[in-house]
Each structure stands twice: as C-alpha cells, then as structure tokens.
Design an enzyme around this catalytic site. Structure first.
Site, PDB file in Angstrom:
ATOM      1  CB  CYS A   1      30.509  -2.099 -26.675  1.00  0.00           C
ATOM      2  SG  CYS A   1      29.850  -3.355 -25.558  1.00  0.00           S
TER       3      CYS A   1
ATOM      4  CG  ASN B   1       8.042  -2.634  -5.745  1.00  0.00           C
ATOM      5  OD1 ASN B   1       8.257  -3.695  -5.158  1.00  0.00           O
ATOM      6  ND2 ASN B   1       7.009  -1.865  -5.459  1.00  0.00           N
TER       7      ASN B   1
ATOM      8  CB  CYS C   1      25.781  -3.276 -25.327  1.00  0.00           C
ATOM      9  SG  CYS C   1      26.377  -1.672 -24.762  1.00  0.00           S
TER      10      CYS C   1
ATOM     11  CG  ASP D   1       6.940  -1.224 -10.197  1.00  0.00           C
ATOM     12  OD1 ASP D   1       7.431  -0.146  -9.817  1.00  0.00           O
ATOM     13  OD2 ASP D   1       6.099  -1.859  -9.518  1.00  0.00           O
TER      14      ASP D   1
ATOM     15  CB  CYS E   1      26.804  -3.667 -21.703  1.00  0.00           C
ATOM     16  SG  CYS E   1      27.989  -4.512 -22.785  1.00  0.00           S
TER      17      CYS E   1
ATOM     18  CG  HIS F   1      15.572  -6.149  -5.032  1.00  0.00           C
ATOM     19  ND1 HIS F   1      14.432  -6.697  -4.466  1.00  0.00           N
ATOM     20  CD2 HIS F   1      16.549  -6.292  -4.102  1.00  0.00           C
ATOM     21  CE1 HIS F   1      14.725  -7.147  -3.252  1.00  0.00           C
ATOM     22  NE2 HIS F   1      15.981  -6.905  -3.005  1.00  0.00           N
TER      23      HIS F   1
ATOM     24  CB  SER G   1       6.124 -10.832   2.205  1.00  0.00           C
ATOM     25  OG  SER G   1       7.293 -10.957   1.427  1.00  0.00           O
TER      26      SER G   1
ATOM     27  N   PRO H   1      -2.190  -5.509   4.162  1.00  0.00           N
ATOM     28  CG  PRO H   1      -3.240  -6.032   2.135  1.00  0.00           C
ATOM     29  CD  PRO H   1      -1.962  -5.507   2.709  1.00  0.00           C
TER      30      PRO H   1
HETATM   31  P1  OAD Z   1       5.921 -10.196  -1.798  1.00  0.00           P
HETATM   32  O1  OAD Z   1       5.153 -10.727  -2.942  1.00  0.00           O
HETATM   33  O2  OAD Z   1       6.795 -11.122  -1.037  1.00  0.00           O
HETATM   34  O3  OAD Z   1       4.922  -9.544  -0.740  1.00  0.00           O
HETATM   35  C1  OAD Z   1       3.917  -8.653  -1.127  1.00  0.00           C
HETATM   36  C2  OAD Z   1       3.266  -8.093   0.112  1.00  0.00           C
HETATM   37  O4  OAD Z   1       2.304  -7.149  -0.298  1.00  0.00           O
HETATM   38  C3  OAD Z   1       2.530  -9.139   0.975  1.00  0.00           C
HETATM   39  O5  OAD Z   1       2.917  -8.990   2.335  1.00  0.00           O
HETATM   40  C4  OAD Z   1       1.050  -8.760   0.799  1.00  0.00           C
HETATM   41  O6  OAD Z   1       0.289  -8.996   1.971  1.00  0.00           O
HETATM   42  C5  OAD Z   1       1.149  -7.284   0.493  1.00  0.00           C
HETATM   43  N1  OAD Z   1       0.025  -6.737  -0.296  1.00  0.00           N
HETATM   44  C6  OAD Z   1      -0.793  -7.356  -1.185  1.00  0.00           C
HETATM   45  N2  OAD Z   1      -1.667  -6.486  -1.719  1.00  0.00           N
HETATM   46  C7  OAD Z   1      -1.382  -5.271  -1.162  1.00  0.00           C
HETATM   47  C8  OAD Z   1      -1.931  -3.963  -1.314  1.00  0.00           C
HETATM   48  N3  OAD Z   1      -2.947  -3.696  -2.153  1.00  0.00           N
HETATM   49  N4  OAD Z   1      -1.383  -2.972  -0.582  1.00  0.00           N
HETATM   50  C9  OAD Z   1      -0.355  -3.199   0.270  1.00  0.00           C
HETATM   51  N5  OAD Z   1       0.186  -4.414   0.455  1.00  0.00           N
HETATM   52  C10 OAD Z   1      -0.298  -5.437  -0.259  1.00  0.00           C
HETATM   53  O7  OAD Z   1       6.749  -8.930  -2.339  1.00  0.00           O
HETATM   54  P2  OAD Z   1       8.044  -8.243  -1.732  1.00  0.00           P
HETATM   55  O8  OAD Z   1       8.016  -8.215  -0.249  1.00  0.00           O
HETATM   56  O9  OAD Z   1       8.219  -6.966  -2.455  1.00  0.00           O
HETATM   57  O10 OAD Z   1      13.114  -9.873  -5.198  1.00  0.00           O
HETATM   58  O11 OAD Z   1       9.163  -9.268  -2.197  1.00  0.00           O
HETATM   59  C11 OAD Z   1      10.489  -8.982  -1.939  1.00  0.00           C
HETATM   60  C12 OAD Z   1      11.353  -9.497  -3.047  1.00  0.00           C
HETATM   61  O12 OAD Z   1      11.091 -10.885  -3.278  1.00  0.00           O
HETATM   62  C13 OAD Z   1      11.110  -8.875  -4.415  1.00  0.00           C
HETATM   63  O13 OAD Z   1      11.766  -7.623  -4.574  1.00  0.00           O
HETATM   64  C14 OAD Z   1      11.680  -9.896  -5.339  1.00  0.00           C
HETATM   65  C15 OAD Z   1      11.061 -11.144  -4.724  1.00  0.00           C
HETATM   66  O14 OAD Z   1      11.700 -12.312  -4.969  1.00  0.00           O
HETATM   67  C16 OAD Z   1      13.905 -10.118  -6.236  1.00  0.00           C
HETATM   68  O15 OAD Z   1      13.470 -10.366  -7.344  1.00  0.00           O
HETATM   69  C17 OAD Z   1      15.359 -10.033  -5.915  1.00  0.00           C
END
Ligand code: OAD
Length: 233
Positions: free
Chosen positions: A142, A95, A139, A97, A120, A112, A181, A206
């Site tokens: 600079c 994340n 920036c 965030d 910059c 990430h 995921s 979930p």
């Molecule tokens: P995804 O959006 O691919 O997956 C989110 C996961 O969270 C899914 O498996 C859902 O089932 C689960 N989920 C949903 N609600 C939930 C809750 N309340 N508690 C727990 N789990 C929950 O997100 P990421 O796996 O983080 O990369 O995605 C990986 C990367 O793909 C991100 O970092 C980003 C994206 O493209 C970049 O931007 C490089």
C-alpha cells in the site's frame, strides 16, 4: 549415545538466546562486547525512539540485517535442526536473526519477531528486506510507512506466538535453555514454567544465570560444544 535426559525425552522445548548465534559472529546484547554496551536501548529499541527518530532506528536495523545476512548458521543451529527430525521439538527463540530457519529448523516460534521483514503501519503487510535496502522502506502493497518487524522494549509479545510457547514449555518433559542471560521477561519464565510442571531442565551457557540453580544439568560451554557433548555428535 546422547545424554540419558535427551534419550528419555518425549517432548523437548528449547529456548535460545543471542549466545547461540555468537559463534556465527553476531554480537550478544549484554556482557563485555554486547550490543547494549555501545547502543542505548531507549534510543533504538522502543516505540518512542522510533517516533522520535525513525531514520536512526532504521539505520541501526539495516546495519544489523547486513551483519545477519552475511553470517551463517553454526553447528549449534544445525544440531537443533537435526534433533527436530528425531524428536517432538518446539524451538522458541528470542533471536531475530532467522539463523534457526536457515539451518533447517521448521518448528520455530520467534518471540521477539525478526529483522528480515518490515511491517506496514497501515495495512500490516510484512515485506522481506534485502541486504543494503534503502531506508525507511515503504510497504510493497500500500506504500505506507513501515517499522521493523520486531518486539521493542515496553511492547507485548505477539500473543499467539507467546501462547504456543507457553504450551510448549508446559507440556514438555525436557526444557533446553541455550545462550540466554535469562534477564528479559517473559521469555525467561518459560523455563520456570516447565520446571514447575515437572520437566527436566538443561542449560547450556558459558556463564551462570538466574536459571542455573533450577537446572538439572548445567553445561558450562559454548552452544556448539555444549550441544555436541549433550548429543554426542
Ligand atoms: P544476552 O546478550 O542478554 O545474553 C547472551 C547470553 O549468551 C549470555 O548469558 C552469555 O553468557 C551467553 N553466551 C555467550 N557466548 C555464548 C556461546 N558461544 N554459546 C552459548 N551461550 C553464550 O542475550 P539474550 O538473553 O538473548 O530483546 O537477550 C534477551 C533479549 O534482550 C534479546 O532478545 C533482546 C535483548 O534486549 C529485544 O530486543 C526485545
């Protein structure tokens, strides 16, 4: 009492994904209401997209930063921050965030990058971005052009962050995989690395994922409820 797998663990490595921040009101990437349903990654999250249309890419990141700055960490973030006080714990997050930091976690590796800083393109300086910043930001050192301090599709991960993440997962005896995921590599491979070295794996999600079959315990719940159950808090 916490679950025996937590009680017995000496070194914990956590991998978190967008799902852990879903209960803070931040959209995940995939799934029914996922960000990638409304936006195309190749138009927004690639170096080519930025070269083509930096204004558009900055607009998207400014919008997301505003959402993130208005959001608050949820109980899942706080439970992990507390667990770090009791255990040897490394938290690897996909994340951008910063909610883990805001909840008080200290040992965080951002695979990430993060959206709270610009980087910059000339001198590499990281500048903190504020709510409603005007884009494209220059920036503060600079005056050069900057880009969001995130990893885009097709880019390599920050090498030292990735190496430390590998180390954490290779040396842990418990891997805790929360809210991802597990489709984006190499992040998803970290759990396999831990498993191959003999660590136990717990998944909180979930939905089932490609890591569910190798997990010793799968908790089919949201992150906050799942962690509460695991830690008995
Ligand atoms: P995804 O959006 O691919 O997956 C989110 C996961 O969270 C899914 O498996 C859902 O089932 C689960 N989920 C949903 N609600 C939930 C809750 N309340 N508690 C727990 N789990 C929950 O997100 P990421 O796996 O983080 O990369 O995605 C990986 C990367 O793909 C991100 O970092 C980003 C994206 O493209 C970049 O931007 C490089």
């Amino acid at each position: 009492m916490a679950h025996p797998l937590i009680e017995q663990a000496k070194r914990i490595a956590v991998l978190s994904g967008a799902g852990i921040s879903a209960e803070s009101g931040i959209a995940t990437f995939r799934g029914k209401d996922g960000l990638w349903k409304n936006y195309r990654p190749e138009e927004l999250a690639t170096p080519q997209a930025f070269d083509r249309n930096p204004e558009l890419v900055w607009e998207w990141y400014a919008m997301r930063l505003n959402i993130v700055l208005s959001a608050k960490p949820n109980q899942a973030h706080y439970l992990l921050a507390n667990l770090e006080k009791e255990k040897d714990l490394t938290l690897v997050t996909q994340n951008v965030d910063r909610l883990h930091h805001r909840a008080g976690s200290a040992n965080v590796l951002e695979l990430h990058g993060n959206i709270s800083h610009s980087r910059c393109l000339q001198c590499g300086h990281l500048s903190l971005l504020e709510k409603d910043f005007s884009y494209p930001p220059l920036c503060k050192v600079c005056g050069g052009r900057t880009r969001p301090n995130v990893v885009w599709f097709g880019e390599t991960l920050p090498i030292s962050v990735f190496q430390k993440s590998i180390q954490a997962f290779e040396s842990c005896d418990l891997a805790l995989i929360i809210g991802t995921s597990a489709v984006v590599e190499p992040a998803a491979s970290l759990a396999r690395l831990a498993k191959n070295k003999g660590a136990k794996v717990i998944e909180i999600n979930p939905q089932t994922t490609s890591l569910s079959h190798l997990s010793d315990l799968s908790i089919r719940a949201g992150a906050a409820k799942g962690l509460q159950e695991l830690l008995n808090n």
